[in-house]
Design a protein around this motif. Structure first.
Motif, PDB file in Angstrom:
ATOM      1  N   VAL A  58      -7.504  13.408   1.237  1.00  0.00           N
ATOM      2  CA  VAL A  58      -6.373  12.780   1.918  1.00  0.00           C
ATOM      3  C   VAL A  58      -6.718  12.727   3.406  1.00  0.00           C
ATOM      4  N   PRO A  59      -6.238  11.685   4.084  1.00  0.00           N
ATOM      5  CA  PRO A  59      -5.396  10.593   3.600  1.00  0.00           C
ATOM      6  C   PRO A  59      -6.179   9.604   2.767  1.00  0.00           C
ATOM      7  N   ALA A  60      -5.462   8.930   1.880  1.00  0.00           N
ATOM      8  CA  ALA A  60      -6.048   7.859   1.091  1.00  0.00           C
ATOM      9  C   ALA A  60      -5.014   6.743   0.971  1.00  0.00           C
ATOM     10  N   VAL A  61      -5.447   5.531   1.198  1.00  0.00           N
ATOM     11  CA  VAL A  61      -4.572   4.373   1.046  1.00  0.00           C
ATOM     12  C   VAL A  61      -4.845   3.760  -0.319  1.00  0.00           C
ATOM     13  N   VAL A  62      -3.787   3.617  -1.123  1.00  0.00           N
ATOM     14  CA  VAL A  62      -3.906   3.074  -2.473  1.00  0.00           C
ATOM     15  C   VAL A  62      -3.253   1.697  -2.510  1.00  0.00           C
ATOM     16  N   ASP A  63      -3.956   0.739  -3.069  1.00  0.00           N
ATOM     17  CA  ASP A  63      -3.434  -0.613  -3.246  1.00  0.00           C
ATOM     18  C   ASP A  63      -2.558  -0.609  -4.490  1.00  0.00           C
ATOM     19  N   LEU A  64      -1.283  -0.911  -4.339  1.00  0.00           N
ATOM     20  CA  LEU A  64      -0.352  -0.846  -5.465  1.00  0.00           C
ATOM     21  C   LEU A  64      -0.609  -1.938  -6.492  1.00  0.00           C
ATOM     22  N   THR A  65      -1.340  -2.976  -6.126  1.00  0.00           N
ATOM     23  CA  THR A  65      -1.641  -4.034  -7.098  1.00  0.00           C
ATOM     24  C   THR A  65      -2.690  -3.595  -8.109  1.00  0.00           C
ATOM     25  N   THR A  66      -3.473  -2.582  -7.757  1.00  0.00           N
ATOM     26  CA  THR A  66      -4.537  -2.109  -8.652  1.00  0.00           C
ATOM     27  C   THR A  66      -4.432  -0.620  -8.976  1.00  0.00           C
ATOM     28  N   GLY A  67      -3.729   0.137  -8.146  1.00  0.00           N
ATOM     29  CA  GLY A  67      -3.671   1.590  -8.317  1.00  0.00           C
ATOM     30  C   GLY A  67      -4.925   2.293  -7.863  1.00  0.00           C
ATOM     31  N   ALA A  68      -5.788   1.591  -7.128  1.00  0.00           N
ATOM     32  CA  ALA A  68      -7.066   2.146  -6.698  1.00  0.00           C
ATOM     33  C   ALA A  68      -7.058   2.461  -5.209  1.00  0.00           C
ATOM     34  N   VAL A  69      -7.766   3.504  -4.835  1.00  0.00           N
ATOM     35  CA  VAL A  69      -7.964   3.816  -3.420  1.00  0.00           C
ATOM     36  C   VAL A  69      -8.786   2.694  -2.783  1.00  0.00           C
TER      37      VAL A  69
ATOM     38  N   ASP B   9       3.242  11.182  -9.343  1.00  0.00           N
ATOM     39  CA  ASP B   9       3.701  10.375  -8.216  1.00  0.00           C
ATOM     40  C   ASP B   9       4.621   9.273  -8.747  1.00  0.00           C
ATOM     41  N   PRO B  10       5.830   9.124  -8.181  1.00  0.00           N
ATOM     42  CA  PRO B  10       6.814   8.193  -8.757  1.00  0.00           C
ATOM     43  C   PRO B  10       6.432   6.726  -8.629  1.00  0.00           C
ATOM     44  N   VAL B  11       5.515   6.396  -7.751  1.00  0.00           N
ATOM     45  CA  VAL B  11       5.096   5.002  -7.578  1.00  0.00           C
ATOM     46  C   VAL B  11       3.791   4.724  -8.314  1.00  0.00           C
ATOM     47  N   LEU B  12       2.816   5.621  -8.175  1.00  0.00           N
ATOM     48  CA  LEU B  12       1.503   5.410  -8.781  1.00  0.00           C
ATOM     49  C   LEU B  12       1.456   5.827 -10.248  1.00  0.00           C
TER      50      LEU B  12
ATOM     51  N   TYR C 143       0.821  -1.212   0.000  1.00  0.00           N
ATOM     52  CA  TYR C 143       0.000   0.000   0.000  1.00  0.00           C
ATOM     53  C   TYR C 143       0.855   1.262   0.000  1.00  0.00           C
ATOM     54  N   ARG C 144       0.256   2.317  -0.529  1.00  0.00           N
ATOM     55  CA  ARG C 144       0.873   3.647  -0.501  1.00  0.00           C
ATOM     56  C   ARG C 144      -0.108   4.601   0.169  1.00  0.00           C
ATOM     57  N   LEU C 145       0.365   5.271   1.197  1.00  0.00           N
ATOM     58  CA  LEU C 145      -0.434   6.243   1.932  1.00  0.00           C
ATOM     59  C   LEU C 145      -0.242   7.614   1.293  1.00  0.00           C
ATOM     60  N   ILE C 146      -1.313   8.177   0.775  1.00  0.00           N
ATOM     61  CA  ILE C 146      -1.242   9.493   0.145  1.00  0.00           C
ATOM     62  C   ILE C 146      -1.684  10.538   1.159  1.00  0.00           C
ATOM     63  N   VAL C 147      -0.837  11.531   1.367  1.00  0.00           N
ATOM     64  CA  VAL C 147      -1.099  12.555   2.375  1.00  0.00           C
ATOM     65  C   VAL C 147      -0.878  13.938   1.780  1.00  0.00           C
ATOM     66  N   GLY C 148      -1.385  14.929   2.502  1.00  0.00           N
ATOM     67  CA  GLY C 148      -1.003  16.309   2.303  1.00  0.00           C
ATOM     68  C   GLY C 148      -0.441  16.785   3.628  1.00  0.00           C
TER      69      GLY C 148
END
Length: 335
Positions: free
Chosen positions: A118-129, A93-96, A42-47
């Motif tokens: 934000v915050p939003a947790v994105v699943d890196l396997t799908t790129g979806a929140v 975003d360098p990962v998404l 997962y990737r945690l997206i924040v401001g």
């Protein structure tokens, strides 16, 4: 729908601010319908500007989850279509590999029409929140992610204190955390004054509570301290002026000010605080910004690192290791 339109849609019949609900609330765990707990997934997206996102950054660092959950950071000034990754090279975003957070929301729900938050947790396997449930997200990190925490991570949500913590957190959310927004985004004098009165009535009660105890629930930092602190650290820099919460400044509450400095000087708190992003965001909001887009220079950040003397209120040693000297505010985008 533009950001301005979204804000207008969150105003009630009396001119009061009504925050939108969260669309993605699946919990983490190993049960049916729960999100699997996996390091690196997962990737945690924040401001850095946002108190709800800041709470997750603090808990992530305090619990030692930095190598388990990566972080992406949006620009502190929201674009017309929502949060953008303009702080990263190429505005992506360098990962998404996306420019706008909205893209990850639409991957989760192509018909999503709410305000991407934000915050939003994105699943890196799908790129979806998969989760933007800011009220409960820190509890997921504290409980469901326990096996991946650092060996010496503190218990921020101890079972014996949960009922008291939850009750206090509920009051703090409605009257303080969201209370400053209810004041700042009110569209009528009546709604503003109601929020203003509840805010300062609650701050007065918390000031009294902290006169005899170091932290809200005793000698040790808990999740409810994180929840209060993210509003306190923004109070003088933003809410006092931009949101008209101006009866007095945080620095004029002796116990709350000492408490806030105590936490700022604790690893995970000051180190994740970015006053520049905080000020630039709040003074850019359409309902409060000046005609010329001026951001205040003050308040001075140096007093946050001055001695607070609150160790004397503890009957047992602090569980947290202290930084030597002042913590360095976080300014970089973490990949």
């Amino acid at each position: 729908m533009s950001t301005t339109d979204h804000l207008a849609a969150e105003v009630g019949a009396r001119g009061e601010f009504r925050r939108q609900g969260n669309a993605f609330t699946s919990p983490f765990g190993d049960g049916p319908g729960e999100l699997p707990v996996e390091a690196g997934r997962y990737r945690l997206i924040v401001g850095n500007l946002c108190p709800w996102a800041h709470r997750q950054l603090i808990v992530r660092e305090v619990l030692g989850l930095q190598d388990v959950i990566s972080v992406g950071t949006v620009d502190p000034i929201r674009g017309e279509d929502g949060w953008e990754f303009t702080l990263d090279p190429g505005g992506v975003d360098p990962v998404l590999g996306i420019h706008e957070l909205r893209e990850a929301y639409l991957k989760a729900d192509p018909g999503y029409s709410g305000r991407p938050t934000v915050p939003a947790v994105v699943d890196l396997t799908t790129g979806a929140v998969v989760n933007n449930d800011y009220p409960r997200l820190s509890h997921h990190f504290e409980l469901a992610w326990r096996d991946l925490q650092a060996p010496d991570a503190p218990d921020l949500y101890p079972e014996e204190l949960r009922a008291e913590a939850d009750a206090l957190a509920e009051v703090i959310f409605h009257r303080v955390n969201n209370g400053v927004y209810r004041a700042g985004f009110a569209r009528t004098q009546e709604a503003y004054e109601e929020a203003y009165a509840e805010l300062f009535e609650t701050l007065d009660a918390l000031e009294e509570r902290l006169a005899t105890r170091r932290f809200l629930l005793g000698d040790h930092i808990t999740d409810v301290d994180v929840r209060l602190w993210v509003t306190l650290v923004r109070f003088d820099a933003a809410y006092h002026g931009a949101f008209h919460c101006n009866r007095q400044r945080l620095t004029e509450f002796p116990h709350l000010w000492g408490y806030a400095r105590d936490l700022f000087q604790t690893p995970g708190f000051g180190s994740t605080t970015n006053f520049d992003h905080i000020k630039r965001h709040y003074y850019s909001i359409p309902v409060v910004r000046s005609e010329f887009g001026i951001t205040p220079v003050g308040p001075d950040e140096a007093p946050w690192s001055t001695p607070h003397g609150r160790e004397a209120l503890s009957s047992s040693p602090d569980r947290f290791r202290r930084h030597v000297g002042a913590p360095t505010p976080s300014t970089a985008t973490e990949a």
